[in-house]
Design a protein around this motif. Structure first.
Motif, PDB file in Angstrom:
ATOM      1  N   PHE A  73     -18.844  43.312 -34.264  1.00 54.66           N
ATOM      2  CA  PHE A  73     -19.017  42.132 -35.116  1.00 54.66           C
ATOM      3  C   PHE A  73     -17.682  41.469 -35.430  1.00 54.66           C
ATOM      4  N   ILE A  74     -16.710  42.272 -35.850  1.00 54.49           N
ATOM      5  CA  ILE A  74     -15.398  41.713 -36.216  1.00 54.49           C
ATOM      6  C   ILE A  74     -14.703  41.134 -34.996  1.00 54.49           C
ATOM      7  N   ALA A  75     -14.705  41.858 -33.867  1.00 55.13           N
ATOM      8  CA  ALA A  75     -14.013  41.383 -32.664  1.00 55.13           C
ATOM      9  C   ALA A  75     -14.644  40.102 -32.126  1.00 55.13           C
ATOM     10  N   VAL A  76     -15.971  40.014 -32.138  1.00 56.77           N
ATOM     11  CA  VAL A  76     -16.654  38.811 -31.635  1.00 56.77           C
ATOM     12  C   VAL A  76     -16.366  37.618 -32.541  1.00 56.77           C
ATOM     13  N   CYS A  77     -16.455  37.816 -33.861  1.00 56.18           N
ATOM     14  CA  CYS A  77     -16.179  36.720 -34.804  1.00 56.18           C
ATOM     15  C   CYS A  77     -14.733  36.237 -34.671  1.00 56.18           C
ATOM     16  N   VAL A  78     -13.798  37.174 -34.611  1.00 54.64           N
ATOM     17  CA  VAL A  78     -12.381  36.809 -34.483  1.00 54.64           C
ATOM     18  C   VAL A  78     -12.144  36.053 -33.185  1.00 54.64           C
ATOM     19  N   THR A  79     -12.767  36.503 -32.105  1.00 50.37           N
ATOM     20  CA  THR A  79     -12.577  35.850 -30.801  1.00 50.37           C
ATOM     21  C   THR A  79     -13.127  34.432 -30.803  1.00 50.37           C
ATOM     22  N   LEU A  80     -14.339  34.256 -31.310  1.00 44.26           N
ATOM     23  CA  LEU A  80     -14.953  32.922 -31.327  1.00 44.26           C
ATOM     24  C   LEU A  80     -14.164  31.954 -32.213  1.00 44.26           C
ATOM     25  N   LEU A  81     -13.741  32.425 -33.377  1.00 38.50           N
ATOM     26  CA  LEU A  81     -12.971  31.563 -34.279  1.00 38.50           C
ATOM     27  C   LEU A  81     -11.624  31.197 -33.673  1.00 38.50           C
ATOM     28  N   ASN A  82     -10.983  32.138 -33.008  1.00 38.29           N
ATOM     29  CA  ASN A  82      -9.714  31.844 -32.342  1.00 38.29           C
ATOM     30  C   ASN A  82      -9.896  30.822 -31.231  1.00 38.29           C
ATOM     31  N   LEU A  83     -10.956  30.964 -30.453  1.00 43.86           N
ATOM     32  CA  LEU A  83     -11.192  30.016 -29.360  1.00 43.86           C
ATOM     33  C   LEU A  83     -11.323  28.591 -29.890  1.00 43.86           C
ATOM     34  N   VAL A  84     -12.005  28.432 -31.016  1.00 38.51           N
ATOM     35  CA  VAL A  84     -12.211  27.101 -31.578  1.00 38.51           C
ATOM     36  C   VAL A  84     -10.928  26.568 -32.220  1.00 38.51           C
ATOM     37  N   PHE A  85     -10.357  27.314 -33.160  1.00 42.63           N
ATOM     38  CA  PHE A  85      -9.239  26.801 -33.954  1.00 42.63           C
ATOM     39  C   PHE A  85      -7.936  26.737 -33.163  1.00 42.63           C
ATOM     40  N   ASN A  86      -7.652  27.740 -32.338  1.00 44.33           N
ATOM     41  CA  ASN A  86      -6.439  27.686 -31.516  1.00 44.33           C
ATOM     42  C   ASN A  86      -6.498  26.531 -30.526  1.00 44.33           C
ATOM     43  N   SER A  87      -7.695  26.309 -29.955  1.00 42.96           N
ATOM     44  CA  SER A  87      -7.845  25.211 -29.001  1.00 42.96           C
ATOM     45  C   SER A  87      -7.696  23.860 -29.680  1.00 42.96           C
ATOM     46  N   MET A  88      -8.282  23.716 -30.860  1.00 45.00           N
ATOM     47  CA  MET A  88      -8.157  22.454 -31.587  1.00 45.00           C
ATOM     48  C   MET A  88      -6.709  22.186 -31.982  1.00 45.00           C
ATOM     49  N   ALA A  89      -6.015  23.217 -32.449  1.00 42.49           N
ATOM     50  CA  ALA A  89      -4.609  23.052 -32.837  1.00 42.49           C
ATOM     51  C   ALA A  89      -3.742  22.744 -31.624  1.00 42.49           C
ATOM     52  N   GLY A  90      -3.987  23.449 -30.525  1.00 43.72           N
ATOM     53  CA  GLY A  90      -3.225  23.194 -29.301  1.00 43.72           C
ATOM     54  C   GLY A  90      -3.453  21.795 -28.762  1.00 43.72           C
ATOM     55  N   TYR A  91      -4.703  21.329 -28.842  1.00 45.55           N
ATOM     56  CA  TYR A  91      -5.025  19.976 -28.368  1.00 45.55           C
ATOM     57  C   TYR A  91      -4.351  18.921 -29.252  1.00 45.55           C
ATOM     58  N   ALA A  92      -4.363  19.148 -30.566  1.00 45.75           N
ATOM     59  CA  ALA A  92      -3.722  18.198 -31.477  1.00 45.75           C
ATOM     60  C   ALA A  92      -2.223  18.108 -31.207  1.00 45.75           C
ATOM     61  N   LEU A  93      -1.582  19.244 -30.965  1.00 48.46           N
ATOM     62  CA  LEU A  93      -0.139  19.249 -30.705  1.00 48.46           C
ATOM     63  C   LEU A  93       0.190  18.630 -29.352  1.00 48.46           C
ATOM     64  N   ALA A  94      -0.744  18.678 -28.413  1.00 47.60           N
ATOM     65  CA  ALA A  94      -0.479  18.153 -27.071  1.00 47.60           C
ATOM     66  C   ALA A  94      -0.839  16.677 -26.917  1.00 47.60           C
ATOM     67  N   ARG A  95      -1.855  16.219 -27.693  1.00 48.96           N
ATOM     68  CA  ARG A  95      -2.387  14.888 -27.407  1.00 48.96           C
ATOM     69  C   ARG A  95      -2.337  13.901 -28.583  1.00 48.96           C
ATOM     70  N   ILE A  96      -2.371  14.406 -29.803  1.00 45.82           N
ATOM     71  CA  ILE A  96      -2.454  13.507 -30.957  1.00 45.82           C
ATOM     72  C   ILE A  96      -1.060  13.308 -31.557  1.00 45.82           C
ATOM     73  N   HIS A  97      -0.706  12.061 -31.811  1.00 39.77           N
ATOM     74  CA  HIS A  97       0.592  11.737 -32.413  1.00 39.77           C
ATOM     75  C   HIS A  97       0.419  11.570 -33.924  1.00 39.77           C
ATOM     76  N   PHE A  98       1.143  12.364 -34.688  1.00 41.66           N
ATOM     77  CA  PHE A  98       1.072  12.291 -36.150  1.00 41.66           C
ATOM     78  C   PHE A  98       2.427  12.675 -36.723  1.00 41.66           C
ATOM     79  N   ARG A  99       2.656  12.260 -37.959  1.00 40.32           N
ATOM     80  CA  ARG A  99       3.932  12.528 -38.622  1.00 40.32           C
ATOM     81  C   ARG A  99       4.101  14.035 -38.866  1.00 40.32           C
ATOM     82  N   GLY A 100       5.284  14.529 -38.550  1.00 36.52           N
ATOM     83  CA  GLY A 100       5.571  15.947 -38.750  1.00 36.52           C
ATOM     84  C   GLY A 100       5.113  16.839 -37.619  1.00 36.52           C
TER      85      GLY A 100
END
Length: 271
Positions: A73-100
């Motif tokens: 349960f813990i490993a599956v939840c951690v994996t799914l949450l990482n896939l979503v949030f790490n990918s969103m953060a990585g995409y924002a840093l690679a493609r979206i222009h924002f201050r800071g």
């Protein structure tokens, strides 16, 4: 075949043998009784083959199935949450222009340089103040993002074709819609590589459960296995049987994502 390549193959074969021998011995020992294991003789074929070790950990050790559930349960939840949030953060840093943006990226790189041992006490105090000790959220929430894989996903999305995103924008998709409907489905190699590493990290984690959990019913398998070791005697037959059960999910995950794994490593590397 030249000498250098032959030498490389010899080294790799020797490394494979050295790596697999302990696993084979552990597998063999899971079918032995304790007396045969501690006798001092090294044999890969049990003299007295038995399934009692597996019966004991699943039937007589009532908490073992619960430990297995907790780990999954813990490993599956951690994996799914990482896939979503790490990918969103990585995409924002690679493609979206924002201050800071540059400062935030430098902070993420700085986090990579901080050893986990430095943050153990602050993490414990925060979880204690939130009342999250001995809870699933105390194990899952602090692990749901990882700076290493944010950086990895950023490297992947930097090389992602912009034309696909522009076409999606022309078709009327929002930035969020483009990410979830166009970008993320095409990022399977990077997601697979991330899933394997995150799942293995959470599945094998011993230190965090040791700090956060004290209720035996909430133990994960690595912590539960430690209960088979006593002050005067260690039940190695049960430990080996439980270790084999502990190994199976990781092998299944790797086999399932194997075809994407190497491709994901090459895509997120130094293109």
């Amino acid at each position: 075949m030249n000498f250098g390549k032959k030498l490389l193959y010899v080294i790799l074969i020797l490394y494979a043998v050295v790596t697999i021998i302990p696993f084979l011995w552990a597998l063999s020992s899971s079918f032995k009784n304790l007396e045969e294991i501690v006798s001092g003789t090294i044999n890969f074929i049990p003299k007295h083959f038995t399934l009692d070790n597996y019966k004991t950990i699943f039937v007589k050790q009532e908490l073992f199935p619960r430990w297995l559930f907790n780990s999954v349960f813990i490993a599956v939840c951690v994996t799914l949450l990482n896939l979503v949030f790490n990918s969103m953060a990585g995409y924002a840093l690679a493609r979206i222009h924002f201050r800071g943006k540059k400062a935030l990226f430098i902070i993420i790189l700085g986090v990579l340089m901080i050893p986990m041992q430095v943050t153990m006490i602050p993490n414990y105090l925060i979880l204690k103040s939130l009342g999250w000790l001995n809870t699933y959220q105390g194990m899952i929430v602090p692990s749901m993002i990882n700076a290493t894989f944010i950086f990895m996903m950023r490297q992947f999305f930097i090389n992602f074709p912009k034309e696909l995103e522009e076409a999606a924008e022309i078709d009327g998709l929002s930035k969020l819609g483009t990410f979830f409907r166009i970008v993320l489905p095409l990022a399977k190699p990077a997601l697979a590589a991330q899933a394997i590493f995150v799942f293995m990290g959470s599945w094998n984690d011993f230190m965090r459960p040791l700090i956060v959990l004290s209720d035996p019913e909430l133990f994960t398998l690595p912590l539960g296995l430690n209960t088979f070791k006593g002050q005067y005697i260690s039940y190695w037959n049960y430990i080996m049987a439980a270790s084999m059960v502990f190994t199976l999910p990781v092998l299944v995950i790797y086999m399932f994502f194997n075809r994407y794994f190497i491709k994901g490593i090459s895509f997120t590397g130094g293109k």
